[in-house]
Design an enzyme around this catalytic site. Structure first.
Site, PDB file in Angstrom:
ATOM      1  NE  ARG A 268     -15.399 -47.806  11.235  1.00 16.94           N
ATOM      2  CZ  ARG A 268     -16.225 -47.201  11.723  1.00 16.94           C
ATOM      3  NH1 ARG A 268     -16.617 -47.821  13.116  1.00 16.94           N
ATOM      4  NH2 ARG A 268     -16.414 -45.905  11.705  1.00 16.94           N
TER       5      ARG A 268
ATOM      6  CD  GLU B 212     -10.710 -53.823  18.150  1.00 16.47           C
ATOM      7  OE1 GLU B 212     -11.609 -53.730  18.691  1.00 16.47           O
ATOM      8  OE2 GLU B 212     -10.770 -54.467  17.037  1.00 16.47           O
TER       9      GLU B 212
ATOM     10  CD  GLU C 241     -20.296 -46.267  11.598  1.00 17.22           C
ATOM     11  OE1 GLU C 241     -19.850 -46.046  10.404  1.00 17.22           O
ATOM     12  OE2 GLU C 241     -20.418 -45.687  12.434  1.00 17.22           O
TER      13      GLU C 241
END
Length: 542
Positions: A29, A96, A31
């Site tokens: 991730r 994914e 962020e």
């Protein structure tokens, strides 16, 4: 890097071929971890020779994302999934993950490693905590496509049941090294273990990589040289990991100086080289001459990459490799050494001098070894800078002193620093003294000790005049010290210089002559000299 081909077995027993463009696919991730943990993990994987796909580098977000991700996942041998607090909030990440688990179900050989970064594996398995909150939003958003939500849930359950890596109470840096080691074991037994926290390695490896990838059909020889503890072996390992797959065979021969001094040392090195080049098919060798002949036949018909680590003299080089004319065009040989002029001046070879780390790199490397992060913690900043200044950019000293101070209180740091000013660290001293011990005779050893105690900072010609008056053969002696990176000459003002840890090493040798009584040492300086003169405690030796 030459592309590998892997065979993928399907459920119906048929097979199809996939071109493996990557060793690993890294899912995370952005962020949460893009500029921190995942970036450090990516760099550590690449440094270990594990070519890794991360989607924020390789492709643009857009309508072709699904096809590109599918291709990258299918063209990777392993998948690494970094589960962080907000991983499940990203549809891209969940897509994914679903693709990765689909690949795994159809190919038992595809290795998947879940990495739980400050996340409880049970939250991933049961979709509770932040994962549960994310799925509440997904179910609201995808009311018309609950099959997609269930596919994500299934992927999370399946991946959480796999053996993974959990951060727990470990330093992030050690956690990353553990991951890289595990992936390396699954992928490539030839990959070498590079020193952890290889700060500044990218810039120092870049030139060697360009040399290795120059496309020339010449048999290339490169010399990586510098003082002891400067990081020559680490740089050579990194270059080897990044490039060995581009050659038909490769071999990294470590610790040649030390091994060659042992019984049958050269024969053992020759056996190792032949075994690597011939994929474990080397015959027995009973003498160095026999080994040289067999090596000649082994290297003449394919491109090879050979690294000779810690070569101390030309005889060691010749006993292992003989002459470069034997080698197949395009082969490359890398040598690490403390001896700048190890090879003959008329021979064509590339030279790469390893420089000290700068102040910022030094502080980062030291901090990784003391507190497991890239910068000092509050209350230790000025002390860290003092230790870093003392180390003078030498990675070995930063690593040894950093590890020794890890977890210690401020007063211990202060005491250790005071001790360092008087008594060199034993581990660092031992490594640096190898260069001193390798000097050919007592003349050069005594010259080094004189310079370490009295001549640092003096103009070269003045120093030669003084030392010649003491019956030193100064010009050849200084050249020998320069060749072994024990002294240096400032290009601007022609003054003799020396890394201050080498200076401390030399003075430490003198101190050991009589630890308690300076008057019985062969040389004295500063306050010891003043006290001996004042108290008249000198002996015939001094």
């Amino acid at each position: 890097m030459a592309a590998a081909i892997t065979l993928m077995r399907l459920h119906d027993g048929s097979s199809c071929f996939y071109r493996c463009s990557y060793h690993a696919f890294l899912s995370f991730r952005g962020e949460d971890t893009r500029k921190g943990f995942s970036d450090h993990l990516y760099r550590a994987l690449e440094l270990a020779g594990i070519h890794t796909f991360r989607d924020d580098d390789e492709i643009e977000r857009g309508e072709n994302i699904a096809a590109e991700l599918h291709r990258a996942i299918n063209e990777s041998k392993v998948s690494i999934i970094v589960f962080s607090e907000n991983y499940a909030t990203s549809r891209w990440c969940l897509d994914e993950l679903a693709k990765i688990m689909e690949r795994r179900r159809s190919d038992d050989g595809h290795f998947v490693m879940p990495v739980f970064y400050d996340v409880d594996p049970s939250h991933v398995r049961k979709q509770t905590g932040s994962f549960g909150e994310a799925f509440c939003r997904h179910e609201e958003r995808f009311k018309e496509d609950m099959d997609k939500v269930e596919e994500w849930r299934r992927a999370l359950r399946d991946v959480a049941d796999l053996a993974g890596m959990v951060l727990e109470d470990r330093y992030e840096s050690q956690f990353i090294q553990d991951i890289v080691k595990e992936i390396g074991n699954k992928l490539d037994p030839k990959a070498l273990n590079v020193a952890p926290y290889a700060v500044g390695i990218d810039d120092r490896v870049r030139g060697i990589n360009m040399w290795l990838e120059d496309g020339s059909n010449d048999v290339g020889v490169a010399v990586i040289y510098g003082m002891g503890g400067i990081g020559k072996t680490t740089i050579a390992k990194a270059a080897y990991n990044l490039n060995h797959a581009r050659f038909e065979s490769s071999s990294f021969l470590a610790d040649i100086r030390e091994t060659s001094e042992q019984p049958n040392g050269f024969v053992r090195l020759q056996r190792k080289l032949l075994s690597d080049i011939q994929k474990g098919k080397a015959n027995k060798i009973y003498s160095t001459n026999e080994g040289i002949i067999k090596i000649k036949h082994a290297v003449c018909y394919k491109r090879v990459l050979i690294v000779l680590d810690d070569v101390n003299n030309l005889d060691q080089f010749n006993a292992i490799l003989g002459i470069r004319e034997w080698f197949y065009p395009g082969s490359k040989i890398i040598i690490t050494t403390r001896h700048e002029n190890l090879l003959r001046a008329h021979e064509d070879h590339a030279m790469f001098k390893v420089e000290e780390l700068n102040e910022y790199e030094s502080l980062e490397l030291f901090s990784w070894h003391t507190v497991g992060q890239s910068h000092p913690i509050e209350g230790y900043i000025e002390l860290s800078r003092s230790v870093v200044k003392h180390c003078g950019g030498l990675p070995l000293a930063l690593q040894v002193l950093g590890s020794s101070l890890s977890g210690k209180e401020v007063d211990v740091w202060q005491s250790a620093l005071q001790k360092l000013y008087e008594i060199p660290n034993g581990k660092v001293q031992k490594v640096l003294q190898i260069s001193y011990d390798s000097l050919q005779d007592d003349h050069d050893k005594n010259l080094f000790l004189h310079i370490a105690c009295f001549i640092i900072g003096k103009e070269k010609n003045f120093a030669i005049t003084v030392l010649d008056s003491l019956d030193f053969y100064t010009r050849i002696g200084i050249q020998n010290l320069l060749d072994r990176c024990l002294v240096k000459i400032d290009n601007e003002d022609n003054r003799l210089g020396m890394h201050h840890l080498l200076r401390d090493m030399g003075r430490g040798i003198i101190r050991e002559e009589s630890p308690q009584d300076p008057g019985k040492r062969s040389r004295v300086w500063h306050k010891d000299a003043f006290n001996i003169l004042r108290k008249r405690t000198g002996t015939e030796k001094v």
